[in-house]
Write a protein that holds these residues in place. Structure first.
Motif, short mmCIF file in Angstrom:
data_model
loop_
_atom_site.label_atom_id
_atom_site.label_comp_id
_atom_site.label_asym_id
_atom_site.label_seq_id
_atom_site.Cartn_x
_atom_site.Cartn_y
_atom_site.Cartn_z
N UNK A 16 0.85 -1.19 0.00
CA UNK A 16 0.00 0.00 0.00
C UNK A 16 0.88 1.24 0.00
N UNK A 17 0.34 2.32 -0.54
CA UNK A 17 1.06 3.60 -0.56
C UNK A 17 1.15 4.15 0.85
N UNK A 18 2.28 4.76 1.16
CA UNK A 18 2.40 5.45 2.45
C UNK A 18 2.34 6.97 2.22
N UNK A 19 2.51 7.72 3.31
CA UNK A 19 2.36 9.16 3.23
C UNK A 19 3.37 9.79 2.26
N UNK A 20 4.57 9.27 2.25
CA UNK A 20 5.58 9.76 1.32
C UNK A 20 5.15 9.50 -0.12
N UNK A 21 4.49 8.36 -0.35
CA UNK A 21 4.00 8.05 -1.69
C UNK A 21 2.95 9.04 -2.16
N UNK A 22 2.05 9.45 -1.28
CA UNK A 22 1.03 10.41 -1.67
C UNK A 22 1.63 11.79 -1.93
N UNK A 23 2.66 12.15 -1.18
CA UNK A 23 3.37 13.40 -1.45
C UNK A 23 3.99 13.36 -2.84
N UNK A 24 4.58 12.24 -3.18
CA UNK A 24 5.18 12.03 -4.50
C UNK A 24 4.10 12.12 -5.58
N UNK A 25 2.95 11.50 -5.31
CA UNK A 25 1.87 11.46 -6.30
C UNK A 25 1.32 12.84 -6.62
N UNK A 26 1.47 13.80 -5.72
CA UNK A 26 1.02 15.17 -6.00
C UNK A 26 1.73 15.73 -7.23
N UNK A 27 2.92 15.25 -7.51
CA UNK A 27 3.64 15.63 -8.71
C UNK A 27 3.42 14.62 -9.84
N UNK A 28 3.66 13.34 -9.52
CA UNK A 28 3.82 12.34 -10.58
C UNK A 28 2.53 11.97 -11.28
N UNK A 29 1.39 12.10 -10.63
CA UNK A 29 0.12 11.77 -11.30
C UNK A 29 -0.27 12.81 -12.34
N UNK A 30 0.27 14.01 -12.23
CA UNK A 30 -0.22 15.11 -13.06
C UNK A 30 0.84 15.68 -14.00
N UNK A 31 2.09 15.74 -13.59
CA UNK A 31 3.16 16.19 -14.47
C UNK A 31 3.70 14.95 -15.17
N UNK A 32 3.19 14.70 -16.36
CA UNK A 32 3.42 13.43 -17.04
C UNK A 32 4.60 13.53 -18.03
N UNK A 33 5.11 12.39 -18.49
CA UNK A 33 6.19 12.42 -19.46
C UNK A 33 5.84 13.28 -20.67
N UNK A 34 6.80 14.10 -21.09
CA UNK A 34 6.58 15.03 -22.19
C UNK A 34 6.17 16.40 -21.74
N UNK A 35 5.93 16.58 -20.44
CA UNK A 35 5.55 17.90 -19.93
C UNK A 35 6.68 18.90 -20.08
N UNK A 36 6.32 20.14 -20.22
CA UNK A 36 7.29 21.23 -20.31
C UNK A 36 7.23 22.02 -19.01
N UNK A 37 8.34 22.05 -18.28
CA UNK A 37 8.41 22.85 -17.06
C UNK A 37 8.57 24.31 -17.48
N UNK A 38 7.74 25.18 -16.91
CA UNK A 38 7.76 26.60 -17.29
C UNK A 38 7.98 27.46 -16.05
N UNK A 39 8.13 28.74 -16.29
CA UNK A 39 8.45 29.65 -15.20
C UNK A 39 7.30 29.87 -14.23
N UNK A 40 7.63 29.92 -12.96
CA UNK A 40 6.73 30.40 -11.90
C UNK A 40 7.63 31.11 -10.91
N UNK A 41 7.35 32.36 -10.61
CA UNK A 41 8.33 33.19 -9.92
C UNK A 41 8.22 33.16 -8.40
N UNK A 42 7.91 31.99 -7.87
CA UNK A 42 7.93 31.79 -6.42
C UNK A 42 8.66 30.48 -6.16
N UNK A 43 9.66 30.47 -5.26
CA UNK A 43 10.49 29.28 -5.08
C UNK A 43 9.77 28.08 -4.50
N UNK A 44 8.56 28.26 -4.01
CA UNK A 44 7.80 27.14 -3.43
C UNK A 44 6.79 26.57 -4.41
N UNK A 45 6.89 26.95 -5.67
CA UNK A 45 5.93 26.49 -6.67
C UNK A 45 6.65 25.91 -7.88
#
Length: 522
Positions: free
Chosen positions: A362-391
């Motif tokens: 089963x997924x643990x808490x660290x896994x869900x933290x990871x999923x906040x990125x990995x489920x939505x920023x998929x292969x082929x995505x382009x990382x673009x500018x956001x002018x806040x270091x926490x985003x």
């Protein structure tokens, strides 16, 4: 008109946007500009090393292994990983019993005089077969922790007696042949295309000593080019044209910066990709490595990491720490892939917990933290500018979406007003997911997009992800990131207009030129 804001003349629009955003920030919100006109890296995906968990848990029955690998690969219930690093084991000398139980990865040639054992490493290969069926287009990398014991100076696959170089001086060519032979066998027999191969793992480190708990081998900075060139030549001789070298999987980003800058032109000619572990290293080091990768025209992966340098706390603490690490590796280092070390493991290391006796996972808490990125920023995505270091912001071609992740590791709440005025078309609302001490990638109520601004509260110690579907920027992307599409695509004439990346309604198309019919003004 769906966007009243657009009724203003161009100069008035700018003034109106400024007034609007001042109203938001006056209420204690931080303005964050999301800028598709500032493209960074194209992201290749999320992944994991297969050793040691795949070698160990590959002995499970099919039902348990199927459920486990579903959590690894599935994009809605699991982690959405599509990059897998196969460990070519060296194998230790018979009679050595000092390796950890999951780290005793079998070698493919147990003795110098004897033949290859083509039935070796059944557990890791079975896991690989399950993943191959679940992931449409996986990326495979092969790596080595140590040469076979009989090629080593100490006669032990965990390192030399004093932690120095352990490969015998006259066995560089033998080790290269071993790695290439196994790589070719995996491609022909197990139906995997090994895109990159590296003979190195944390080679600058002197902690690889005989009778240790895992395989390891030190290669000094002076000897790394020798083994890399040997392997590069063998790959060409074997006709493995789809496999190139990656290097050097240094333990720290600082070490990898030094390695990259030390390689001569011949060594660099064989290398297509720089790999670094991000256990240690400053943001300045991250930027230096990004500069080196760009200067030498190499891909850049964060190829292994975990809480080795973690300051301590409970599992949710390490989840927040890990989310911040992902953010920094993608923002500052511009890593094109982010690869975990032990996706399944106990304690603070794994993101999937498992029961060996019940063969459940089963997924643990660290896994869900990871999923906040990995489920939505998929292969082929382009990382673009956001002018806040926490985003972190990304355009996702597969879904025609803008994804924004906000990580708040602090003890007080934050609130963000995301300025989306650089987008021509936006949805009416943004989907929201959050992981906190009490939430596991939980879907929250949609947030309205009003006058090209979406506001979100980010409570203390949370990871919040926004998904805006069907966006179209009002600026073209930098010509330096242009694609290679033909002159016609989807019925659109691309014969005129400036070169660059453009985002068209319904999807993102990297094209050389943009047709008259859909020209988006900057």
């Amino acid at each position: 008109m769906p966007y009243p804001f657009l009724r203003f003349r161009p100069a008035s629009r700018v003034l109106a946007a400024a007034v609007l955003l001042l109203c938001f920030t006056a209420r204690g919100q931080t303005k964050v500009t999301v800028n598709p006109g500032e493209p960074h890296q194209t992201f290749e995906g999320w992944g994991t090393s297969l050793c040691w968990w795949a070698h160990d848990l590959g002995t499970w029955q099919d039902q348990g292994l199927d459920a486990l690998t579903t959590l690894v690969a599935d994009t809605s219930r699991g982690l959405g990983m599509s990059i897998f690093r196969y460990n070519i084991g060296g194998g230790d000398q018979p009679g050595h019993n000092h390796m950890r139980s999951d780290g005793d990865v079998p070698g493919w040639k147990p003795t110098e005089a004897g033949p290859y054992d083509w039935n070796a490493d059944a557990g890791q290969r079975k896991t690989m077969a399950f993943l191959r069926r679940k992931v449409p287009n996986p990326i495979w990398e092969a790596f080595s922790n140590s040469p076979p014991w009989w090629m080593t100076k100490s006669g032990c696959a965990s390192g030399n007696n004093d932690g120095s170089n352990n490969l015998k001086e006259d066995y560089y060519d033998d080790f290269a042949e071993y790695l290439v032979t196994v790589t070719k066998h995996l491609q022909e027999t197990d139906s995997v295309v090994i895109r990159t191969l590296t003979p190195l793992n944390e080679p600058n480190s002197s902690w690889w000593t005989a009778k240790g708990k895992q395989e390891g081998c030190m290669f000094s900075r002076a000897t790394q080019p020798r083994i890399l060139q040997e392997v590069g030549r063998r790959l060409k001789d074997a006709g493995l044209t789809r496999t190139s070298l990656s290097a050097a999987d240094a333990n720290s980003i600082t070490e990898m910066v030094g390695n990259a800058n030390s390689y001569d032109s011949v060594t660099l000619s064989y290398i297509s990709q720089f790999n670094t572990h991000s256990y240690f290293g400053s943001d300045a080091d991250r930027r230096s490595l990004a500069d080196a990768a760009q200067r030498f025209h190499k891909k850049l992966w964060q190829s292994e990491t975990g809480p080795l340098s973690w300051p301590g706390g409970n599992q949710f603490d390490v989840a927040m720490w890990s989310a911040n690490l992902i953010l920094r590796d993608l923002r500052e280092m511009r890593a094109e892939a982010w690869v975990d070390w032990q996706v399944a493991g106990g304690g603070i290391w794994g993101v999937i917990d498992y029961s060996r006796s019940n063969q459940t996972s089963k997924m643990n808490k660290k896994g869900y933290a990871y999923a906040q990125f990995s489920r939505f920023i998929r292969p082929g995505s382009l990382i673009i500018g956001s002018d806040n270091p926490n985003t972190l912001a990304a355009l996702v071609p597969a879904t025609g979406s803008l994804v924004v992740v906000a990580v708040n590791t602090g003890s007080s709440a934050s609130s963000y007003a995301f300025d989306l005025t650089r987008f021509q078309i936006l949805p009416q609302a943004a989907q929201v997911y959050r992981t906190s001490a009490s939430q596991d990638a939980a879907a929250l109520a949609d947030l309205p997009v009003s006058n090209k601004v979406v506001t979100v509260d980010a409570p203390s110690r949370t990871i919040t992800t926004l998904i805006l579907r069907g966006v179209v920027p009002s600026v073209s992307l930098a010509p330096g990131n242009r694609g290679r599409a033909g002159k016609r695509q989807a019925g659109i004439d691309f014969e005129s207009a400036p070169a660059g990346w453009y985002l068209l309604p319904g999807n993102f198309f990297p094209v050389n030129v943009l047709g008259r019919q859909l020209k988006l003004q900057p």
